[in-house]
Scaffold this motif. Structure first.
Motif, PDB file in Angstrom:
ATOM      1  N   GLU A 133      -3.487  -2.016  -9.814  1.00  0.00           N
ATOM      2  CA  GLU A 133      -4.647  -2.296  -8.957  1.00  0.00           C
ATOM      3  C   GLU A 133      -5.068  -3.767  -9.057  1.00  0.00           C
ATOM      4  O   GLU A 133      -5.480  -4.362  -8.069  1.00  0.00           O
ATOM      5  CB  GLU A 133      -5.823  -1.380  -9.313  1.00  0.00           C
TER       6      GLU A 133
ATOM      7  N   TYR B  16       1.647   6.326  -7.247  1.00  0.00           N
ATOM      8  CA  TYR B  16       0.685   7.309  -7.759  1.00  0.00           C
ATOM      9  C   TYR B  16       1.212   8.734  -7.599  1.00  0.00           C
ATOM     10  O   TYR B  16       0.895   9.602  -8.404  1.00  0.00           O
ATOM     11  CB  TYR B  16      -0.688   7.118  -7.096  1.00  0.00           C
TER      12      TYR B  16
ATOM     13  N   HIS C 162      -5.020   3.746   3.245  1.00  0.00           N
ATOM     14  CA  HIS C 162      -5.142   2.279   3.282  1.00  0.00           C
ATOM     15  C   HIS C 162      -4.056   1.675   4.165  1.00  0.00           C
ATOM     16  O   HIS C 162      -4.306   0.771   4.950  1.00  0.00           O
ATOM     17  CB  HIS C 162      -5.013   1.677   1.869  1.00  0.00           C
TER      18      HIS C 162
ATOM     19  N   GLN D 280     -11.279  -2.411  -3.700  1.00  0.00           N
ATOM     20  CA  GLN D 280     -10.605  -2.828  -4.933  1.00  0.00           C
ATOM     21  C   GLN D 280     -11.587  -2.883  -6.108  1.00  0.00           C
ATOM     22  O   GLN D 280     -11.236  -2.519  -7.228  1.00  0.00           O
ATOM     23  CB  GLN D 280      -9.916  -4.190  -4.745  1.00  0.00           C
TER      24      GLN D 280
ATOM     25  N   HIS E  46      -5.287  10.174  -5.210  1.00  0.00           N
ATOM     26  CA  HIS E  46      -5.229   8.707  -5.130  1.00  0.00           C
ATOM     27  C   HIS E  46      -4.045   8.265  -4.268  1.00  0.00           C
ATOM     28  O   HIS E  46      -4.145   7.308  -3.498  1.00  0.00           O
ATOM     29  CB  HIS E  46      -5.121   8.135  -6.551  1.00  0.00           C
TER      30      HIS E  46
ATOM     31  N   SER F 197       2.122   1.679  -3.410  1.00  0.00           N
ATOM     32  CA  SER F 197       1.050   2.221  -4.270  1.00  0.00           C
ATOM     33  C   SER F 197       0.988   3.734  -4.113  1.00  0.00           C
ATOM     34  O   SER F 197       0.863   4.472  -5.099  1.00  0.00           O
ATOM     35  CB  SER F 197      -0.317   1.653  -3.880  1.00  0.00           C
TER      36      SER F 197
ATOM     37  N   GLU G 283      -4.157   5.918  -0.855  1.00  0.00           N
ATOM     38  CA  GLU G 283      -3.349   4.721  -0.590  1.00  0.00           C
ATOM     39  C   GLU G 283      -2.665   4.833   0.772  1.00  0.00           C
ATOM     40  O   GLU G 283      -2.516   3.846   1.483  1.00  0.00           O
ATOM     41  CB  GLU G 283      -2.304   4.502  -1.687  1.00  0.00           C
TER      42      GLU G 283
ATOM     43  N   ILE H 281      -2.892  -5.664  -6.827  1.00  0.00           N
ATOM     44  CA  ILE H 281      -3.241  -5.441  -5.417  1.00  0.00           C
ATOM     45  C   ILE H 281      -4.479  -6.271  -5.045  1.00  0.00           C
ATOM     46  O   ILE H 281      -4.538  -6.881  -3.971  1.00  0.00           O
ATOM     47  CB  ILE H 281      -3.486  -3.925  -5.144  1.00  0.00           C
TER      48      ILE H 281
ATOM     49  N   GLU I 261     -12.061   0.703  -7.149  1.00  0.00           N
ATOM     50  CA  GLU I 261     -10.877   1.267  -7.804  1.00  0.00           C
ATOM     51  C   GLU I 261     -10.728   0.724  -9.223  1.00  0.00           C
ATOM     52  O   GLU I 261     -10.527   1.476 -10.166  1.00  0.00           O
ATOM     53  CB  GLU I 261      -9.609   0.966  -6.992  1.00  0.00           C
TER      54      GLU I 261
ATOM     55  N   GLU J 265       0.847  -1.202   0.000  1.00  0.00           N
ATOM     56  CA  GLU J 265       0.000   0.000   0.000  1.00  0.00           C
ATOM     57  C   GLU J 265       0.883   1.254   0.000  1.00  0.00           C
ATOM     58  O   GLU J 265       0.573   2.237  -0.668  1.00  0.00           O
ATOM     59  CB  GLU J 265      -0.941   0.013   1.212  1.00  0.00           C
TER      60      GLU J 265
HETATM   61 FE1  OFO Z   1      -4.936   0.361  -1.705  1.00  0.00          FE
HETATM   62  O1  OFO Z   1      -6.039   0.270  -3.137  1.00  0.00           O
HETATM   63 FE2  OFO Z   1      -5.177   0.855  -4.676  1.00  0.00          FE
HETATM   64  O2  OFO Z   1      -3.622  -0.011  -4.513  1.00  0.00           O
END
Ligand code: OFO
Length: 169
Positions: free
Chosen positions: A94, A24, A53, A127, A46, A20, A50, A97, A130, A17
């Protein structure tokens, strides 16, 4: 007390995470310096999501009397061929993930850790959202192709879009 196998899996996911979020961020920077301010805005947001998350996972691990760890993370890609390339890679990322989250969910079933399974439901739903949003954006980018006016419009639209985030619990 958190099952050690689950704790390791969640700690690995915390790192993913975090990666990620940096990925981004790197994509947002590329968009910003290459004339896509709307896409940059979308990807900066975004990236923040993350981070939420990973914070959500850190708190879960610690609240279950585990110990959240931060592992080393690789440097994200900084150069992209086009906006199409950026969003193609977002979707690919994604999807990977989603697979990792599903694997951890599978492990919670094997280990009969239903609390963590329940916790992961939030991520499973996230998910789906996303992947769905990113593939919609990707389809639009593909549709406009090299049309500059169309691309300008998509970029504007992107600044108003963001992945629905339910925040850190
Ligand atoms: Fe954490 O949802 Fe995108 O990688």
């Amino acid at each position: 007390m958190l099952n050690p196998k689950i704790e390791t899996a969640l700690n690995n996911q915390i790192t993913k995470e975090e990666f990620s979020s940096r990925l981004y961020l790197s994509m947002a920077i590329w968009c910003e310096v290459n004339g896509y301010p709307g896409a940059a805005d979308f990807l900066y947001k975004h990236s923040d999501e993350e981070r939420m998350h990973l914070m959500k996972m850190i708190h879960y691990v610690n609240n279950r009397r585990g110990f959240a760890h931060l592992f080393a993370i690789e440097e994200p890609q900084s150069e992209y061929a086009s906006l199409l390339d950026v969003f193609t890679q977002v979707l690919k990322h994604e999807e990977s993930i989603t697979e990792y989250i599903n694997d951890i969910y599978g492990l919670t079933v094997e280990e009969r850790d239903y609390s963590t399974g329940n916790f992961l439901q939030w991520f499973i739903t996230e998910q789906i959202e996303e992947e769905s949003l990113i593939s919609t954006i990707l389809n639009k980018i593909k549709l406009v192709g090299n049309d500059k006016a169309g691309m300008f419009h998509i970029d504007k639209e992107l600044s108003e879009m963001s992945i629905k985030n339910t925040g850190v619990e």
